[in-house]
Structure formats: C-alpha cells, structure tokens
Design a protein around this motif. Structure first.
Motif, PDB file in Angstrom:
ATOM      1  N   CYS A   1      59.160  85.638  38.310  1.00  0.00           N
ATOM      2  CA  CYS A   1      59.739  86.141  39.555  1.00  0.00           C
ATOM      3  C   CYS A   1      61.259  86.263  39.453  1.00  0.00           C
ATOM      4  CB  CYS A   1      59.324  85.289  40.750  1.00  0.00           C
ATOM      5  SG  CYS A   1      59.455  83.517  40.589  1.00  0.00           S
TER       6      CYS A   1
ATOM      7  N   ARG B   1      52.141  87.590  39.307  1.00  0.00           N
ATOM      8  CA  ARG B   1      51.275  87.073  38.251  1.00  0.00           C
ATOM      9  C   ARG B   1      50.116  88.018  37.944  1.00  0.00           C
ATOM     10  NH1 ARG B   1      49.181  81.809  40.568  1.00  0.00           N
ATOM     11  NH2 ARG B   1      49.056  83.198  42.384  1.00  0.00           N
TER      12      ARG B   1
ATOM     13  N   CYS C   1      46.887  76.678  41.914  1.00  0.00           N
ATOM     14  CA  CYS C   1      47.789  77.400  41.015  1.00  0.00           C
ATOM     15  C   CYS C   1      47.242  77.351  39.594  1.00  0.00           C
ATOM     16  CB  CYS C   1      49.184  76.790  41.059  1.00  0.00           C
ATOM     17  SG  CYS C   1      50.381  77.628  39.976  1.00  0.00           S
TER      18      CYS C   1
ATOM     19  N   PHE D   1      57.286  85.684  43.604  1.00  0.00           N
ATOM     20  CA  PHE D   1      56.924  84.336  43.179  1.00  0.00           C
ATOM     21  C   PHE D   1      55.966  84.382  41.997  1.00  0.00           C
ATOM     22  CE2 PHE D   1      53.632  85.433  46.237  1.00  0.00           C
ATOM     23  CZ  PHE D   1      52.469  84.887  45.710  1.00  0.00           C
ATOM     24  N   CYS D   2      55.914  83.263  41.274  1.00  0.00           N
ATOM     25  CA  CYS D   2      55.038  83.115  40.120  1.00  0.00           C
ATOM     26  C   CYS D   2      54.770  81.623  39.928  1.00  0.00           C
ATOM     27  CB  CYS D   2      55.660  83.753  38.881  1.00  0.00           C
ATOM     28  SG  CYS D   2      57.280  83.072  38.436  1.00  0.00           S
ATOM     29  N   THR D   3      54.302  81.228  38.769  1.00  0.00           N
ATOM     30  CA  THR D   3      53.916  79.831  38.552  1.00  0.00           C
ATOM     31  C   THR D   3      55.108  78.889  38.609  1.00  0.00           C
ATOM     32  OG1 THR D   3      52.129  80.616  37.119  1.00  0.00           O
ATOM     33  CG2 THR D   3      52.662  78.264  37.033  1.00  0.00           C
TER      34      THR D   3
ATOM     35  N   GLY E   1      58.618  80.152  38.064  1.00  0.00           N
ATOM     36  CA  GLY E   1      59.877  80.808  38.367  1.00  0.00           C
ATOM     37  C   GLY E   1      60.341  81.856  37.387  1.00  0.00           C
TER      38      GLY E   1
ATOM     39  N   GLN F   1      63.954  85.469  44.942  1.00  0.00           N
ATOM     40  CA  GLN F   1      62.956  84.839  44.087  1.00  0.00           C
ATOM     41  C   GLN F   1      62.684  83.442  44.635  1.00  0.00           C
ATOM     42  OE1 GLN F   1      64.842  83.768  40.189  1.00  0.00           O
ATOM     43  NE2 GLN F   1      66.635  84.674  41.154  1.00  0.00           N
TER      44      GLN F   1
ATOM     45  N   GLY G   1      59.237  78.517  41.595  1.00  0.00           N
ATOM     46  CA  GLY G   1      57.884  79.026  41.648  1.00  0.00           C
ATOM     47  C   GLY G   1      56.934  78.198  42.499  1.00  0.00           C
TER      48      GLY G   1
END
Length: 262
Positions: free
Chosen positions: A188, A138, A226, A181-183, A185, A205, A209
C-alpha cells in the motif's frame, strides 16, 4: 505461543547487495531463524520467526547498520515454527510493481494510523467530511481470507496488475478519501504513491497495514482474518493463527512456505 513472528520492511537505498545478503544470511543461520528476507536497491522486506531471544538479538545486530536503525517491526506469536526454511534473496524490487519511477525512499505518500482510520470508519467520513474508500491492494486469495467492510477489491492476481486497475477505475475514486491497505504496509506504500501520480487527490496509506491495525484496533470494521505467507495461513484480529501448526504442518496456501506476495 513460544515462537515470535516478525514482519518488517523499509524503503531505503542499499548498495553492495551480495555482501549484505551474505552477512544477513549468516546472522540468521547462526541464530536458527527461519523465514524470508528480500533485498533490492530500493530496500529490505522480511518475514522471520524463531524464539524471542534470537529474534531480538538479530534485530539488535541489524540495527547496528544505520540504514536499518528505525526499522518498524510488527510482531505476532505461534506455538511452532511456521517457516520451513531460511531464504535470503536479492530481487529487482522488494515488492514487484514494474514501475521504476515509484521510489518510496524518495518520499512517502501521506499515511493514516490505525486509530485515526478507525475513527474515520466509525463516523463514516474523514475529518473533512469526505467519504472514505478502503482500497485493498492484495491478491484475490488474500482478500478472500478477510478484508475491511465494503473494501474495494479489484480481483488482482498479482500486484503488477495494480497500476492498470487504477487507470481502469480512477473515476470511481474521485471525490473520496482513498486509503490503500495491505498486510504489513509495503504494497500500500507503493500503491499510494502511484494513486497520487495518477491524479487521485486525497490518498493515504494505512501505516503498518492490517497487522498494525489489528494490533491497535482489533477487529473493528474488518471481516475475517489476515492471510499470511507461512504455515499459519492467516491470523485473526488478536494476531492468533488460524492453524495450530504445532499439531499439523499441512498447508493449502497458494504459495510455498517462506515466499512473499507477488
């Protein structure tokens, strides 16, 4: 908490985008749903909010299209509407990376679910004994709101910087199991494919997320909140908003309400 917030995406080949855009916009407006939907030839990405009945009715309508039947949705709640308007847009990519060869609809990188990731983090290694490197894909201001313990943070200003950052730091990832990873999915998922193509051998992944991780595992191994792209600003591990938007609509988020990450 009377407003249902949903986040979802799917990489799937889409055509006749102007017609699809108009149909989705009309379906959302008729149900008084606000938020953002991005459409591209590679798929759909959405963040929406309204009362529960309206959201579920829209999802039932959307899933009549076979391309969206298995759309995976993350849910959270807020006391008031966190979006100021409805936007439905056609874009070159549903999350911009500027690498056309990265096509998740043609095949995903392996994914790890939240429960398995927590077990790996609890024991300090994956099931093959390799150290686990959590890689945050991110932007900087999102990472600053909260991230996994000791996560790798390359101080990205936008996701298009990610490929070069991989090339700059590739050697530091060797011999580790890398979990992008990210918020929710979407970033990532593209990131994991790029990492594998860049020669990183053990890449996963985080499925769904951070939002899915919070839903299944709570705050374990995570510091802070988050960041989300609406007036809530961020949600905690119980998926509760940082800001009582029913009391105040003031927002200091770096992007306008209704926008999605660059």
């Amino acid at each position: 908490m009377k407003i249902l917030n949903i986040a979802a995406y799917k990489f799937v080949a889409l055509d006749r985008l102007p017609e699809l855009k108009d149909a989705i916009a009309q379906a959302l407006a008729a149900r008084q749903i606000k938020g953002t939907v991005l459409l591209a030839e590679e798929g759909i990405n959405l963040f929406l909010a309204a009362d529960s009945a309206a959201i579920h009715d829209f999802l039932a309508w959307l899933r009549l299209d076979a391309r969206f039947q298995d759309l995976d949705v993350k849910q959270s709640w807020s006391a008031a509407q966190p979006f100021g308007k409805l936007l439905v847009k056609i874009k070159p990519e549903i999350i911009r990376m500027n690498h056309p060869a990265i096509q998740p609809s043609a095949g995903r990188a392996p994914a790890v679910n939240a429960a398995t990731l927590r077990r790996w983090l609890d024991q300090g290694h994956d099931d093959d004994g390799r150290p686990v490197a959590m890689l945050d894909t991110r932007n900087t201001y999102e990472v600053d709101a909260g991230t996994f313990h000791r996560a790798i943070d390359w101080r990205l200003e936008k996701f298009t910087e990610f490929p070069q950052a991989v090339l700059d730091h590739r050697d530091a990832l060797a011999g580790k199991t890398v979990v992008s990873f990210c918020t929710g999915g979407i970033r990532c998922e593209k990131a994991a494919i790029y990492l594998r193509e860049a020669g990183i051998e053990h890449v996963y992944q985080l499925d769904g997320g951070i939002l899915k991780y919070f839903e299944d595992c709570g705050p374990a191994h995570f510091d802070g909140e988050c960041f989300v792209f609406d007036d809530r600003r961020a949600v905690d591990a119980a998926l509760k908003p940082r800001v009582d938007i029913g009391a105040s609509s003031d927002s200091h988020a770096p992007q306008a309400v209704g926008s999605l990450p660059a």
